[in-house]
Design a protein around this motif. Structure first.
Motif, short mmCIF file in Angstrom:
data_model
loop_
_atom_site.label_atom_id
_atom_site.label_comp_id
_atom_site.label_asym_id
_atom_site.label_seq_id
_atom_site.Cartn_x
_atom_site.Cartn_y
_atom_site.Cartn_z
N VAL A 63 0.47 -1.28 -0.29
CA VAL A 63 0.69 0.37 0.00
C VAL A 63 0.78 0.84 0.14
O VAL A 63 1.93 0.89 0.38
N THR A 64 0.19 2.21 -0.78
CA THR A 64 1.38 3.91 -0.35
C THR A 64 0.76 4.29 0.77
O THR A 64 -0.16 3.89 1.62
N ALA A 65 0.41 5.45 0.83
CA ALA A 65 0.40 6.31 1.94
C ALA A 65 -1.21 7.10 2.25
O ALA A 65 -1.23 7.74 2.97
N LEU A 66 -1.25 7.29 0.82
CA LEU A 66 -2.93 7.30 0.24
C LEU A 66 -3.61 6.36 -0.10
O LEU A 66 -3.10 5.61 -0.60
N CYS A 67 -4.90 6.47 -0.15
CA CYS A 67 -5.77 5.42 -0.40
C CYS A 67 -5.68 5.99 -2.36
O CYS A 67 -6.13 4.50 -2.82
N SER A 68 -6.28 6.83 -2.34
CA SER A 68 -5.68 7.12 -3.76
C SER A 68 -5.21 6.23 -4.77
O SER A 68 -5.68 5.56 -5.38
N PRO A 69 -3.44 6.78 -4.58
CA PRO A 69 -2.72 5.64 -5.14
C PRO A 69 -2.81 3.88 -4.78
O PRO A 69 -2.40 3.39 -6.13
N THR A 70 -3.06 3.90 -3.75
CA THR A 70 -3.31 2.45 -3.40
C THR A 70 -4.13 1.78 -4.30
O THR A 70 -4.55 0.55 -4.88
N ARG A 71 -5.60 2.35 -4.73
CA ARG A 71 -6.82 2.04 -4.85
C ARG A 71 -6.43 1.76 -6.35
O ARG A 71 -6.69 0.83 -6.96
N ALA A 72 -6.19 2.59 -6.45
CA ALA A 72 -5.49 2.91 -8.42
C ALA A 72 -4.49 1.67 -9.24
O ALA A 72 -4.65 1.23 -9.56
N ALA A 73 -3.36 1.26 -7.89
CA ALA A 73 -2.77 0.20 -7.71
C ALA A 73 -3.75 -1.20 -8.19
O ALA A 73 -3.29 -2.08 -8.58
N LEU A 74 -4.04 -1.37 -6.91
CA LEU A 74 -4.84 -2.55 -7.37
C LEU A 74 -5.86 -2.98 -8.79
O LEU A 74 -5.79 -3.60 -9.36
N LEU A 75 -6.54 -1.11 -9.14
CA LEU A 75 -7.33 -1.25 -9.66
C LEU A 75 -6.73 -1.83 -11.45
O LEU A 75 -7.40 -2.21 -12.09
N THR A 76 -5.33 -1.20 -11.46
CA THR A 76 -4.59 -1.26 -12.54
C THR A 76 -3.60 -2.47 -12.90
O THR A 76 -3.43 -2.39 -13.67
N GLY A 77 -3.52 -2.52 -11.29
CA GLY A 77 -2.28 -3.57 -11.81
C GLY A 77 -1.12 -3.23 -11.73
O GLY A 77 0.62 -3.70 -12.26
N ARG A 78 -0.56 -1.94 -11.77
CA ARG A 78 1.23 -0.73 -11.86
C ARG A 78 0.44 -0.49 -9.82
O ARG A 78 -0.23 -0.08 -9.80
N ASN A 79 1.76 -0.33 -10.03
CA ASN A 79 1.82 0.61 -8.49
C ASN A 79 2.34 2.02 -8.88
O ASN A 79 2.83 2.13 -9.83
N HIS A 80 2.71 2.73 -7.56
CA HIS A 80 3.17 4.35 -7.52
C HIS A 80 3.72 4.68 -8.10
O HIS A 80 4.65 5.49 -8.92
N THR A 81 5.70 3.68 -8.27
CA THR A 81 6.52 3.59 -8.92
C THR A 81 6.83 3.52 -9.94
O THR A 81 7.30 3.37 -10.88
N GLY A 82 5.87 2.79 -10.42
CA GLY A 82 5.05 2.78 -12.25
C GLY A 82 5.78 1.27 -12.76
O GLY A 82 5.49 0.45 -13.48
N TRP A 83 6.28 0.01 -11.17
CA TRP A 83 6.64 -1.27 -11.41
C TRP A 83 5.46 -2.29 -12.00
O TRP A 83 4.23 -1.76 -11.42
N ASP A 84 5.46 -3.28 -12.23
CA ASP A 84 4.34 -4.08 -12.69
C ASP A 84 4.42 -4.91 -11.29
O ASP A 84 4.61 -4.91 -10.70
N LEU A 85 2.55 -5.07 -10.85
CA LEU A 85 2.72 -5.65 -9.53
C LEU A 85 2.56 -7.20 -10.02
O LEU A 85 2.56 -8.04 -9.38
N ALA A 86 1.74 -7.73 -11.03
CA ALA A 86 2.30 -9.08 -11.80
C ALA A 86 3.30 -9.34 -12.10
O ALA A 86 3.76 -8.95 -12.63
N PRO A 87 3.65 -10.90 -11.59
CA PRO A 87 4.34 -11.34 -11.13
C PRO A 87 5.00 -11.33 -13.74
O PRO A 87 4.31 -11.51 -14.60
#
Length: 87
Positions: A63-87
């Motif tokens: 998770v990030t420090a805020l709700c919005s980027p965490t939600r965006a990461a979950l819904l898009t599969g990308r985290n706030h640093t731009g790295w893919d969350l999927a393997p």
């Protein structure tokens, strides 16, 4: 205007592929991951616990420090640093 009817057929809704798994995501802002007893906390949550017991639970979500980027990461599969969350 009195007889007009909305026509949403011009905006196609999302459709999962036929072989897509069923996934349930529950997002509760500012509640704390350790609060529900589903994950060992002190607050009794029998319905989410029952759903959790019937499937797979992922507990290492970044998770990030805020709700919005965490939600965006979950819904898009990308985290706030731009790295893919999927393997």
């Amino acid at each position: 205007m009195d007889t007009s009817v909305a026509d949403w057929t011009i905006i196609p809704g999302p459709k999962a592929p036929d072989d897509a798994p069923n996934v349930l995501v529950i997002i509760i802002d500012d509640a704390g991951f350790g609060n529900p007893d589903t994950f060992g906390g002190p607050i009794r949550t029998p319905k989410p616990t029952r759903v959790q017991e019937m499937g797979i639970t992922y507990t290492s979500f970044h998770v990030t420090a805020l709700c919005s980027p965490t939600r965006a990461a979950l819904l898009t599969g990308r985290n706030h640093t731009g790295w893919d969350l999927a393997p």
